[in-house]
Write a protein that holds these residues in place. Structure first.
Motif, PDB file in Angstrom:
ATOM      1  N   ASP A 209       0.844  -1.196   0.000  1.00 22.59           N
ATOM      2  CA  ASP A 209       0.000   0.000   0.000  1.00 22.59           C
ATOM      3  C   ASP A 209       0.881   1.248   0.000  1.00 22.59           C
ATOM      4  O   ASP A 209       1.364   1.678   1.047  1.00 22.59           O
ATOM      5  CB  ASP A 209      -0.918  -0.011   1.222  1.00 22.59           C
ATOM      6  N   PHE A 210       1.080   1.818  -1.208  1.00 11.93           N
ATOM      7  CA  PHE A 210       1.895   3.019  -1.346  1.00 11.93           C
ATOM      8  C   PHE A 210       1.024   4.231  -1.678  1.00 11.93           C
ATOM      9  O   PHE A 210       1.459   5.148  -2.376  1.00 11.93           O
ATOM     10  CB  PHE A 210       2.931   2.847  -2.457  1.00 11.93           C
ATOM     11  N   THR A 211      -0.213   4.246  -1.218  1.00 11.76           N
ATOM     12  CA  THR A 211      -1.121   5.316  -1.601  1.00 11.76           C
ATOM     13  C   THR A 211      -1.169   6.443  -0.580  1.00 11.76           C
ATOM     14  O   THR A 211      -0.967   6.233   0.616  1.00 11.76           O
ATOM     15  CB  THR A 211      -2.549   4.778  -1.785  1.00 11.76           C
ATOM     16  N   ALA A 217      -1.705   7.492  -5.817  1.00  9.52           N
ATOM     17  CA  ALA A 217      -0.449   6.847  -5.442  1.00  9.52           C
ATOM     18  C   ALA A 217       0.553   7.933  -5.056  1.00  9.52           C
ATOM     19  O   ALA A 217       0.459   9.081  -5.517  1.00  9.52           O
ATOM     20  CB  ALA A 217       0.098   6.039  -6.610  1.00  9.52           C
ATOM     21  N   ASP A 219       4.911   8.483  -4.106  1.00  6.73           N
ATOM     22  CA  ASP A 219       6.262   8.027  -3.779  1.00  6.73           C
ATOM     23  C   ASP A 219       7.162   9.250  -3.697  1.00  6.73           C
ATOM     24  O   ASP A 219       6.693  10.394  -3.829  1.00  6.73           O
ATOM     25  CB  ASP A 219       6.785   6.978  -4.776  1.00  6.73           C
ATOM     26  N   SER A 248       2.430   7.109  -9.802  1.00  7.75           N
ATOM     27  CA  SER A 248       2.631   8.467  -9.276  1.00  7.75           C
ATOM     28  C   SER A 248       3.291   9.378 -10.301  1.00  7.75           C
ATOM     29  O   SER A 248       3.549  10.546 -10.007  1.00  7.75           O
ATOM     30  CB  SER A 248       3.514   8.398  -8.021  1.00  7.75           C
ATOM     31  N   ALA A 305       9.142   4.479  -1.875  1.00  7.35           N
ATOM     32  CA  ALA A 305       7.750   4.521  -1.423  1.00  7.35           C
ATOM     33  C   ALA A 305       7.665   4.045   0.021  1.00  7.35           C
ATOM     34  O   ALA A 305       8.514   3.292   0.494  1.00  7.35           O
ATOM     35  CB  ALA A 305       6.864   3.662  -2.321  1.00  7.35           C
ATOM     36  N   ILE A 306       6.622   4.488   0.689  1.00  9.92           N
ATOM     37  CA  ILE A 306       6.392   4.117   2.096  1.00  9.92           C
ATOM     38  C   ILE A 306       5.175   3.205   2.178  1.00  9.92           C
ATOM     39  O   ILE A 306       4.080   3.567   1.726  1.00  9.92           O
ATOM     40  CB  ILE A 306       6.133   5.370   2.963  1.00  9.92           C
ATOM     41  N   ASP A 307       5.351   2.017   2.728  1.00  8.56           N
ATOM     42  CA  ASP A 307       4.224   1.109   2.953  1.00  8.56           C
ATOM     43  C   ASP A 307       3.383   1.665   4.102  1.00  8.56           C
ATOM     44  O   ASP A 307       3.868   1.828   5.227  1.00  8.56           O
ATOM     45  CB  ASP A 307       4.748  -0.283   3.299  1.00  8.56           C
ATOM     46  N   ARG A 308       2.115   1.948   3.828  1.00  5.97           N
ATOM     47  CA  ARG A 308       1.270   2.615   4.811  1.00  5.97           C
ATOM     48  C   ARG A 308       0.989   1.749   6.038  1.00  5.97           C
ATOM     49  O   ARG A 308       0.703   2.266   7.122  1.00  5.97           O
ATOM     50  CB  ARG A 308      -0.065   3.017   4.164  1.00  5.97           C
ATOM     51  N   PRO A 313      10.041   2.163   4.372  1.00 10.23           N
ATOM     52  CA  PRO A 313      10.391   2.610   3.021  1.00 10.23           C
ATOM     53  C   PRO A 313      10.819   1.430   2.149  1.00 10.23           C
ATOM     54  O   PRO A 313      11.414   0.468   2.646  1.00 10.23           O
ATOM     55  CB  PRO A 313      11.567   3.567   3.247  1.00 10.23           C
ATOM     56  N   LEU A 316      11.674   1.427  -5.102  1.00 12.88           N
ATOM     57  CA  LEU A 316      10.914   0.986  -6.263  1.00 12.88           C
ATOM     58  C   LEU A 316      11.797   0.887  -7.503  1.00 12.88           C
ATOM     59  O   LEU A 316      11.782  -0.118  -8.209  1.00 12.88           O
ATOM     60  CB  LEU A 316       9.762   1.963  -6.543  1.00 12.88           C
TER      61      LEU A 316
END
Length: 349
Positions: A209-211, A217, A219, A248, A305-308, A313, A316
């Motif tokens: 989940d990178f949203t 999206a 990042d 993104s 990207a950060i996983d929610r 981090p 990608l």
């Protein structure tokens, strides 16, 4: 021994990056010429090769002043492109003992293996090559949801998400909507990717989940470039917020935002710690990649990207020809500084 830099560009006129490089070449006293790709072709049709030096006026350089190092703004000008467009030019360069300076390409699927012996490995995402439907099903049996992207993708084209339903069926979601994945859909999707020259296979990654929210999206792009000392330096660090939840990329309708403010929105009290963490990645990852490509690695656009769910981090991509829409002048200054480093180093050897 290299004594002049040649910047090759495609199209009718130099881009903003090319123009800025030529301007900074005057400031830093680095001899740079801009050469239209079409003129390279003309050389092999009985015409003299003309290079344009942009300093309020155009000056023609004949063969005696040909550049001994060629650099390119885009991946479209590479050794492969030279062979495709005019194979004789590369042979001619070699006969002149010229050097072709081109960016080392770090393939997406190679990053996890590259990071394996380093302290950056926890930030890697497992990535596999897939060219057939049975291969895809085999990898999907290990993960619930996945990201499917072209192996030679650019600007976020051809990216889709795969979701497994409770009944075991798999839904493919792309910019055209949702459909049930089967072999026919896979073949159609692969054909469309091939028609767009995005490669002959896909890359599969676990879908995290990178949203930023349900529809966007997000990042973080870290622009890094080697400078006058040959060391990596920061050009810019910013967030990229997509126009959809798939990609993104700014070229697909997204926009950029302040990195710290975006991290604050995502993680609240963890924002400062996360910012320091991605900056550490931005400091260490270029040097890891440089170990593979040596002097041919000098400009990188790192996507983090950060996983929610975990606030972890992940790396990608490491783009070797990052877009220059927003930071052309900053990149140009670093590029000229790096040119000067290359020339100075060559003359001292």
């Amino acid at each position: 021994m290299p004594d002049i830099i040649g910047f090759v560009y495609c199209g009718h006129s130099p881009s903003e990056l090319a123009r800025s490089i030529l301007q900074y070449s005057i400031v830093y006293q680095v001899p740079v010429v801009a050469i239209p790709f079409s003129n390279l072709i003309d050389h092999f049709h009985g015409k003299p090769l003309i290079a344009e030096y942009w300093n309020d006026q155009c000056i023609a350089f004949r063969e005696s002043s040909l550049p001994s190092i060629l650099d390119s703004e885009y991946n479209s000008f590479s050794e492969k492109a030279l062979h495709q467009n005019d194979a004789g030019f590369l042979d001619w360069l070699k006969s002149k003992n010229a050097q072709l300076l081109r960016q080392f390409s770090c393939k997406k699927e190679a990053i996890p293996q590259l990071l394996l012996p380093t302290e950056l490995y926890p930030y890697a995402i497992p990535t596999w090559n897939v060219s057939t439907y049975p291969e895809l099903l085999r990898y999907l049996s290990c993960i619930k949801d996945a990201i499917l992207k072209p192996c030679s993708g650019r600007k976020g084209k051809g990216v889709s998400k795969l979701f497994r339903q409770n009944d075991g069926s798999i839904i493919l979601k792309d910019k055209n909507g949702k459909r049930i994945l089967n072999e026919a859909v896979f073949s159609e999707y692969l054909s469309s990717v091939q028609e767009q020259n995005l490669g002959n296979m896909f890359l599969v990654q676990p879908c995290l989940d990178f949203t930023l929210d349900e529809d966007h999206a997000v990042d973080f792009r870290l622009l890094r470039h080697r400078g006058s000392s040959g060391q990596w330096e920061e050009v810019a660090t910013y967030a990229r917020i997509g126009a959809s939840s798939l990609v993104s990329n700014v070229s697909q309708g997204g926009f950029i935002a302040d990195a710290k403010e975006t991290l604050q929105t995502i993680s609240g009290d963890h924002a400062e710690t996360l910012y320091e963490e991605i900056m550490t990645i931005g400091d260490k990852l270029p040097r890891v990649i440089q170990n593979c490509g040596k002097e041919t690695v000098f400009c990188l656009g790192l996507d983090i990207a950060i996983d929610r769910k975990t606030m972890q981090p992940f790396i990608l991509e490491a783009n070797t020809y990052p877009g220059t829409k927003f930071h052309a002048r900053q990149l140009a200054e670093k590029r000229v500084q790096y040119y000067k480093y290359i020339l100075t180093k060559a003359k001292s050897n």
